[in-house]
Design a protein around this motif. Structure first.
Motif, PDB file in Angstrom:
ATOM      1  N   THR A  85     -19.105  31.719-123.437  1.00  0.00           N
ATOM      2  CA  THR A  85     -19.206  33.085-122.927  1.00  0.00           C
ATOM      3  C   THR A  85     -20.576  33.334-122.312  1.00  0.00           C
ATOM      4  OG1 THR A  85     -17.580  33.672-124.579  1.00  0.00           O
ATOM      5  CG2 THR A  85     -18.643  35.484-123.491  1.00  0.00           C
ATOM      6  N   SER A 123     -14.735  31.236-127.525  1.00  0.00           N
ATOM      7  CA  SER A 123     -15.205  32.498-126.974  1.00  0.00           C
ATOM      8  C   SER A 123     -16.359  32.965-127.836  1.00  0.00           C
ATOM      9  CB  SER A 123     -14.076  33.523-126.986  1.00  0.00           C
ATOM     10  OG  SER A 123     -13.072  33.137-126.070  1.00  0.00           O
TER      11      SER A 123
ATOM     12  N   LYS B 309     -16.664  36.082-113.151  1.00  0.00           N
ATOM     13  CA  LYS B 309     -15.702  35.026-113.445  1.00  0.00           C
ATOM     14  C   LYS B 309     -15.692  34.692-114.935  1.00  0.00           C
ATOM     15  CE  LYS B 309     -14.266  30.437-111.976  1.00  0.00           C
ATOM     16  NZ  LYS B 309     -14.689  29.166-111.398  1.00  0.00           N
ATOM     17  N   ASN B 310     -16.902  34.612-115.510  1.00  0.00           N
ATOM     18  CA  ASN B 310     -16.994  34.307-116.936  1.00  0.00           C
ATOM     19  C   ASN B 310     -16.271  35.367-117.770  1.00  0.00           C
ATOM     20  OD1 ASN B 310     -18.271  34.264-119.717  1.00  0.00           O
ATOM     21  ND2 ASN B 310     -19.142  32.405-118.830  1.00  0.00           N
ATOM     22  N   GLU B 313     -12.459  34.983-117.296  1.00  0.00           N
ATOM     23  CA  GLU B 313     -11.958  33.823-118.044  1.00  0.00           C
ATOM     24  C   GLU B 313     -11.809  34.177-119.523  1.00  0.00           C
ATOM     25  OE1 GLU B 313     -13.681  30.041-115.441  1.00  0.00           O
ATOM     26  OE2 GLU B 313     -14.910  30.887-117.035  1.00  0.00           O
ATOM     27  N   VAL B 316      -8.637  36.364-119.898  1.00  0.00           N
ATOM     28  CA  VAL B 316      -7.408  35.588-119.730  1.00  0.00           C
ATOM     29  C   VAL B 316      -7.138  34.798-121.014  1.00  0.00           C
ATOM     30  CG1 VAL B 316      -6.378  33.641-118.508  1.00  0.00           C
ATOM     31  CG2 VAL B 316      -7.519  35.454-117.222  1.00  0.00           C
ATOM     32  N   GLU B 317      -8.205  34.257-121.590  1.00  0.00           N
ATOM     33  CA  GLU B 317      -8.072  33.493-122.831  1.00  0.00           C
ATOM     34  C   GLU B 317      -7.687  34.401-124.007  1.00  0.00           C
ATOM     35  OE1 GLU B 317      -8.356  30.250-123.457  1.00  0.00           O
ATOM     36  OE2 GLU B 317      -8.228  30.444-125.639  1.00  0.00           O
ATOM     37  N   LEU B 334      -8.667  37.007-112.113  1.00  0.00           N
ATOM     38  CA  LEU B 334      -9.393  35.735-112.135  1.00  0.00           C
ATOM     39  C   LEU B 334      -9.075  34.916-110.883  1.00  0.00           C
ATOM     40  CD1 LEU B 334     -11.252  33.788-113.581  1.00  0.00           C
ATOM     41  CD2 LEU B 334      -9.316  32.931-114.882  1.00  0.00           C
TER      42      LEU B 334
END
Lengths: 175, 396
Positions: A85, A123, B309-310, B313, B316-317, B334
């Motif tokens: 992250t 994450s 973008k980070n 992501e 989405v995860e 994304l």
């Protein structure tokens, strides 16, 4: 899986269910114990747990597949989770990631053939001020550099049970 | 390993036992009235008035109620709860005990995120000490009030920080948020009235009981009272946990942490907003830029598209996939960022993506999907020039 292995798994699950209580709310604690000891939650384990809690095995499957720390497939003895992250990304997690892949010879999402290591992304693990950070099982390593990767892996290779640094860090945290 | 930097200034001064004793000397309604007078709002980010939540749970008719502590601190850039639990766990446990007395519950559960498993053992030891000292158990501080606390581990799911998803997870299900109403104060854990509060909120409760509502209400602004912990990371000289009064301008915070040259600051984590340098005069509080305490500083050389973008992501995860706007929307945003990276995104399509983000804010079921487009939308709004018209060379 050998019959004796299955027997051992069934006995373990019976003990854990007895400890947490044969209730639906005990499902995740029981699965966490299975994951910690066996490094995976097999179809057989899911079936046994379902029988104990009197729920359909697909209910167990749906829970196992939802949570990042519960896994169907085999995971290494040491699961390395590198935080991807934003703060750790800005602190240089990509180079640490590359070095981990190089030293272990596997990509993220894979396990080493000897069953010792699995490499995964995590994450945010809440070490944003000390990134890049990673977890090895329950143990946190802040401010990792590509150079330190080797030391961390050696620490794992040399340890038999939980990592030796585990206790030392707890003492420090309490002070 | 250092778990704490600067900060925890107020919390270090508070005696948890004094707060608990003061609370138990009062009637439940008086405890709630004190919190209402202090105008305490939830420290997790949503900012719901704690006094209101507790009085609703206290009024709910049930012989079994629960006090849940949300220690599923998954918001990117947030780590203050980890430091609170490491340094002053008794403040949190005392706050939960006070919550039990206020609403008539005898059981508390700390939902600790799986990533913080290394904190479990010290916390169990702290609980054992409290039981031995009579601060937990059948007769808390010698009164007829019974209360005990259990620690339960999460298993790596950001969405479980949402209170109804947290309850689902505790009940042994997938961490999928519930429809509300019914609210947890009416039907929460195992269908019983339940209060779910952040780690820092419980610590604030103990502080208010120990030092009184007027003391707490005198700090901060009219609508945002009390001290607040901030988790500061990113491009600054002194990252760490800081305590500031509510209502501090962003520019002043940056001066304190050594990030004066920042071009933008993400406030509130991935689900928060990106504040550009032109807006650094705005204040951080519930009526200004609201936050659970995450501050991520972006230096002058940061590529804001990579930042966006980070964040995408991440969502989405971590989207639980239950409702369509969040499951599909995050993936589309994304994709859009990938197009921007390649310099293949038209202005018309960017406008479509912006509209999609607004639909997600309206139509998603829980706070995750409602807030996941925030970072993208604010970066598109403030850094349009930086992210559009990229050539292949710039994308590398």
């Amino acid at each position: 899986m050998l019959v004796t292995d299955r027997q051992r798994l069934r006995e373990d699950i019976a003990v854990w269910v007895a400890r947490f209580g044969a209730r639906r709310s005990s499902l995740i604690p029981v699965l966490q114990e299975i994951q910690a000891k066996y490094h995976q939650i097999s179809d057989h384990a899911m079936q046994v747990v379902a029988d104990h809690l009197d729920i359909h095995p697909v209910e167990v499957y749906s829970v196992v597949t939802f949570y990042a720390f519960l896994n169907e497939g085999y995971h290494g003895k040491f699961v390395i989770r590198l935080c991807r992250t934003v703060s750790c990304d800005m602190a240089g997690k990509s180079r640490v990631a590359r070095q981990l892949e190089n030293d272990l010879g596997i990509a993220f999402g894979q396990s080493t053939k000897d069953g010792k290591f699995s490499l995964e992304w995590a994450s945010c693990i809440g070490m944003c001020d000390q990134g890049p950070a990673l977890l090895v099982n329950d143990q946190v390593f802040p401010a990792v550099t590509p150079e330190k990767v080797h030391d961390i892996l050696q620490l794992c290779r040399k340890s038999f049970g939980p990592l030796a640094v585990h206790q030392a860090n707890h003492r420090e945290a309490r002070q | 390993m250092s778990l704490g930097h600067q900060g925890l200034v107020t919390f270090r001064m508070i005696d948890p036992d004094a707060g608990l004793a003061a609370a138990l000397a009062r009637r439940p309604a008086e405890i709630v009235a004190e919190l209402t007078a202090a105008r305490l709002k939830g420290r997790g980010g949503a900012g719901f008035p704690t006094g209101v939540k507790w009085s609703l749970a206290a009024q709910a008719a049930s012989d079994v109620k629960y006090v849940l502590c949300n220690a599923d601190e998954g918001e990117p850039g947030t780590f203050k709860d980890r430091v609170i639990l490491a340094e002053v766990p008794d403040l949190v446990f005392a706050g939960m005990t006070i919550g039990g007395a206020a609403i008539g519950a005898s059981k508390g559960i700390v939902y600790l995120r799986g990533e913080y498993a290394y904190q479990r053992q010290p916390l169990e030891e702290a609980l054992a000490r409290r039981r031995a000292a009579g601060q937990l158990g059948e007769r808390v501080l010698g009164t007829p009030f019974a209360f005990d606390i259990e620690i339960r581990m999460g298993s790596g799911a950001y969405v479980c920080g949402e209170e109804t998803a947290l309850i689902e997870s505790l009940e042994g299900h997938r961490g999928e948020p519930r429809n509300r109403p019914p609210f947890p104060v009416d039907a929460g854990y195992l269908g019983r009235p339940t209060i779910v509060n952040n780690v820092e909120t419980f610590a604030c409760v103990t502080a208010i009981m120990a030092k009184g509502a007027p003391w707490f209400a005198a700090i901060g602004t009219e609508k945002s009272t009390g001290p607040k912990l901030f988790s500061v990371s990113g491009d600054c000289a002194r990252p760490g946990v800081y305590e500031f009064p509510m209502g501090l301008p962003v520019s002043e915070l940056l001066r304190e942490v050594g990030g004066e040259d920042a071009k933008a600051v993400q406030i509130g984590g991935a689900s928060g907003r990106c504040v550009p340098a032109s807006a650094f005069a705005s204040t951080i509080c519930y009526e200004g830029i609201s936050t659970g305490g995450s501050v991520i500083v972006f230096g002058p050389d940061r590529d804001m598209l990579r930042v966006a973008k980070n964040f995408m992501e991440f969502f989405v995860e971590e989207s639980c996939g239950q409702c369509t706007p969040c499951r599909e929307g995050n993936a589309r945003l994304l994709q859009g960022i990938a197009m921007l990276e390649d310099g293949r995104c038209s202005a018309a399509y960017l406008a479509e993506l912006t509209k999609l983000g607004e639909v997600m804010q309206l139509a998603s079921k829980c706070g995750l999907g409602q807030s996941s487009p925030n970072a993208f939308l604010s970066i598109v709004e403030h850094f349009r020039d930086e992210i559009m018209g990229r050539t292949y060379a710039a994308a590398r």
